[in-house]
Scaffold this active site. Sequence first.
Site, PDB file in Angstrom:
ATOM      1  N   LYS A 163     -15.953   0.130  -6.912  1.00 52.28           N
ATOM      2  CA  LYS A 163     -16.096   0.046  -8.356  1.00 52.28           C
ATOM      3  C   LYS A 163     -15.310  -1.166  -8.843  1.00 52.28           C
ATOM      4  O   LYS A 163     -14.321  -1.576  -8.225  1.00 52.28           O
ATOM      5  CB  LYS A 163     -15.645   1.327  -9.045  1.00 52.28           C
ATOM      6  CG  LYS A 163     -14.198   1.698  -8.930  1.00 52.28           C
ATOM      7  CD  LYS A 163     -13.278   1.022  -9.887  1.00 52.28           C
ATOM      8  CE  LYS A 163     -13.797   1.102 -11.306  1.00 52.28           C
ATOM      9  NZ  LYS A 163     -12.911   0.262 -12.176  1.00 52.28           N
ATOM     10  N   ASN A 214     -14.681  -6.256 -23.813  1.00 50.24           N
ATOM     11  CA  ASN A 214     -13.227  -6.222 -23.739  1.00 50.24           C
ATOM     12  C   ASN A 214     -12.532  -6.169 -25.085  1.00 50.24           C
ATOM     13  O   ASN A 214     -11.316  -5.993 -25.158  1.00 50.24           O
ATOM     14  CB  ASN A 214     -12.725  -7.375 -22.880  1.00 50.24           C
ATOM     15  CG  ASN A 214     -13.044  -7.088 -21.435  1.00 50.24           C
ATOM     16  OD1 ASN A 214     -12.597  -6.079 -20.914  1.00 50.24           O
ATOM     17  ND2 ASN A 214     -13.861  -7.928 -20.814  1.00 50.24           N
ATOM     18  N   THR A 256     -10.010  -5.205  -3.839  1.00 51.12           N
ATOM     19  CA  THR A 256     -10.725  -5.184  -5.114  1.00 51.12           C
ATOM     20  C   THR A 256     -10.198  -4.060  -5.969  1.00 51.12           C
ATOM     21  O   THR A 256      -9.207  -3.426  -5.629  1.00 51.12           O
ATOM     22  CB  THR A 256     -12.215  -4.962  -4.899  1.00 51.12           C
ATOM     23  OG1 THR A 256     -12.836  -4.962  -6.181  1.00 51.12           O
ATOM     24  CG2 THR A 256     -12.474  -3.609  -4.262  1.00 51.12           C
ATOM     25  N   THR A 304     -15.946   2.808 -14.135  1.00 50.91           N
ATOM     26  CA  THR A 304     -15.336   2.710 -15.481  1.00 50.91           C
ATOM     27  C   THR A 304     -16.277   1.877 -16.366  1.00 50.91           C
ATOM     28  O   THR A 304     -17.231   2.417 -16.896  1.00 50.91           O
ATOM     29  CB  THR A 304     -13.923   2.100 -15.440  1.00 50.91           C
ATOM     30  OG1 THR A 304     -13.967   0.838 -14.787  1.00 50.91           O
ATOM     31  CG2 THR A 304     -12.952   3.016 -14.704  1.00 50.91           C
ATOM     32  N   GLU A 336     -18.298  -8.078 -16.059  1.00 50.20           N
ATOM     33  CA  GLU A 336     -18.511  -7.702 -17.457  1.00 50.20           C
ATOM     34  C   GLU A 336     -19.273  -8.781 -18.209  1.00 50.20           C
ATOM     35  O   GLU A 336     -18.824  -9.918 -18.310  1.00 50.20           O
ATOM     36  CB  GLU A 336     -17.165  -7.388 -18.123  1.00 50.20           C
ATOM     37  CG  GLU A 336     -16.604  -6.075 -17.590  1.00 50.20           C
ATOM     38  CD  GLU A 336     -15.180  -5.772 -18.023  1.00 50.20           C
ATOM     39  OE1 GLU A 336     -14.789  -4.609 -17.935  1.00 50.20           O
ATOM     40  OE2 GLU A 336     -14.474  -6.711 -18.418  1.00 50.20           O
TER      41      GLU A 336
END
Lengths: 413, 413
Positions: free
Chosen positions: B188, B408, B199, B162, B285
């Site tokens: 992922k 985000n 996870t 993603t 991220e």
Amino acid sequence: MAGMKLTKSPLAPETTPILPQIAGVEFAVGSNGFYGNRNDVFIARFEQPASAAGVFTRSSTCSADVDWCREALSAGQGEASALVVNAGNSNAFTGAAGVAKNNATIAAVTQLNNSKSSSVFLAATGVIGEPLEPEFIADKVREIWPKLGTASLNDAGEAFMTTDTFPKASTASASIDGVEVQIGGIAKGSGMIMPNMATMLGYVFTDANLSPSVCQALLARYTDSTFNCITVDGDTSTSDTFMLFATRKVGPLIEDVNDERIADFSVAFHKVMHDLAIQIVRDGEGATKLVDITVTGAASVSSAKIIATSIANSPLVKTALAASDANWGRIVMAVGKTDQPVNRDALSISFGDVEVARNGMRVPDYSEDAASKACQAQEISIRVDVGVGDAQAQVWTCDLTHGYVDINGAYRT
Amino acid sequence: MAGMKLTKSPLAPETTPILPQIAGVEFAVGSNGFYGNRNDVFIARFEQPASAAGVFTRSSTCSADVDWCREALSAGQGEASALVVNAGNSNAFTGAAGVAKNNATIAAVTQLNNSKSSSVFLAATGVIGEPLEPEFIADKVREIWPKLGTASLNDAGEAFMTTDTFPKASTASASIDGVEVQIGGIAKGSGMIMPNMATMLGYVFTDANLSPSVCQALLARYTDSTFNCITVDGDTSTSDTFMLFATRKVGPLIEDVNDERIADFSVAFHKVMHDLAIQIVRDGEGATKLVDITVTGAASVSSAKIIATSIANSPLVKTALAASDANWGRIVMAVGKTDQPVNRDALSISFGDVEVARNGMRVPDYSEDAASKACQAQEISIRVDVGVGDAQAQVWTCDLTHGYVDINGAYRT
């Protein structure tokens, strides 16, 4: 010390209230040069023994000053003669050097003021872990003591700012048994804000004649619903301190917190505490939005507060709000991760007046536009019902922006 | 869906390992168009009943897929015929619509494969709260089923990304009773990472002949020290799933996790789990630094882990590390806020080889330069001794940067 020039929070109140003169207490301010020329230390001196009460950080790595205030409150049974507060160095995690600095400061005050050690209160905010020379603050106290009476409570409120972009001040008056008394409060705080019994630093002064036990009972009554309901980043300071001082100059002696003559005062005091707490969130580092989160339908008040705080501290929720994104899926996530009793399939979520989810699903007539619009406001109300009980709690927070990353990469706490 | 073009994490491994072919399982991939043209769905089909085991999110708002996998594992006693995973829509918080979508998908597979419902496993990752049409994934399954055998495990690993900026893959081989078996794993995850039992999504395949109970016992043994020791943002996903599938094609039948013939396999499997977990942190991220935090001297392992996680999740610690600032005062804060047994006056802190604090104070020969240098590295080890016991724990995390705020604000989870 201040690594960067900070611009005033867009959420700052338009003006700072002018605080009243509180009979029986006088102030002096000075500068240790931690923030250029501006004042970074203040003294409050009480004309006659004032009643003192305090709530402090629950951090197990709290500062030497917090240790001292707890000890002094207990040893002196809530009698105050003076308060010394400095910004620029928090005196936390400074071991024996921190205690030596405090002892020297207290000795300076007791000598100047001819008062007991246990009536001298201290606080410090700024860098953690850098010991100061023992006489560093004491020398400053001796220097500015003669200036007592020349500064206002507003001046004091400016002299303990660190990353704050505006001074936090609040005032109210109340009637006790027909006599008008004054309340003036100041607070500082911007980051490392998730108080646990108190905020960074906050002080309320009143000229009312309240006993120390009444002061402590009032703090206990209102702290949980004000300072313990705000969070900027979920990080709890080592120095959190909130104190109430009553100079006992005006009105009848009050020795019972349930005395109905202070019903009006209680409301006014609560309003000042609430106002100061919200102002700290308004100055949250990098904040562009003020967010209040109400969780209803919870199994207990503490459960509602845990869930509301989980939403308030979620970096994913906070970054979405910064982008005006009504990303309610992240609210579902933040509810789910708490391990609290919730009924996923009864969950409902609203942004302002816009209900986005009901009974565990997006509402049938869901409108992304309407939800986004509610999130574009500078003040956002989020309401979540978790569908298992009747308890509720409210928490205030702000968004997570580039500004937070900038400020905290540049500033040495 | 993907609101912005993401650049590859600077912490990404230089190359992606080429995963082995695992005897007894074949793959197909396809695209629903959630991420332009790239694949965003994969199917794994087992030639003969495989052993399956899984650990899942503890979120109380978990996805319908997680609900289903738990139910299927229990009902089918760990027998697997197929796995269908899609990215782009998490099917979380979709109520009855989410269950309908799952039922349709399972029906499509059981019809094509002539297998039992309880042997079909599902997972989904992406936006929360947007129901798909019931046949949306089922149609795709029917479309790509004929292509089974044309895709590799590496292809599958790319098809469930993603906000990931690189595919996470890990491989090992091991000897069981003299027979070589293969292990290949994919995962992922990038944000909403603080797994609680697992996870985001991870799958390990092996051709070894392990019983379902052995698979489950191996997961139970290693999850706590791998996937449950990583955090990017402290946010726990509604979809966390980690599963092990053993195709039972190679080597002797193993029915006891303590069978010494799988000692070598256990080590190899642990290595793959650990490797995948760390790769998720490397793709945190906005991450620019990989940080491992070891807390020693704690009262218990769980206490050590709570303290290490508090440090790892502190926004103030993470933003300081992003700026290569050895801001150990914030570590003191993060230790103090946990409410765990610690001795402030015995606390010691190191960055890499540089000790900065000892016995509750800065070390006498403290060098800001040396500490800063240790924090300029791309991989930083922080060690904290809390001075009350013998227990320790290690947690992995990354820094908090502008990239996290950007990603985000732009990406709808």
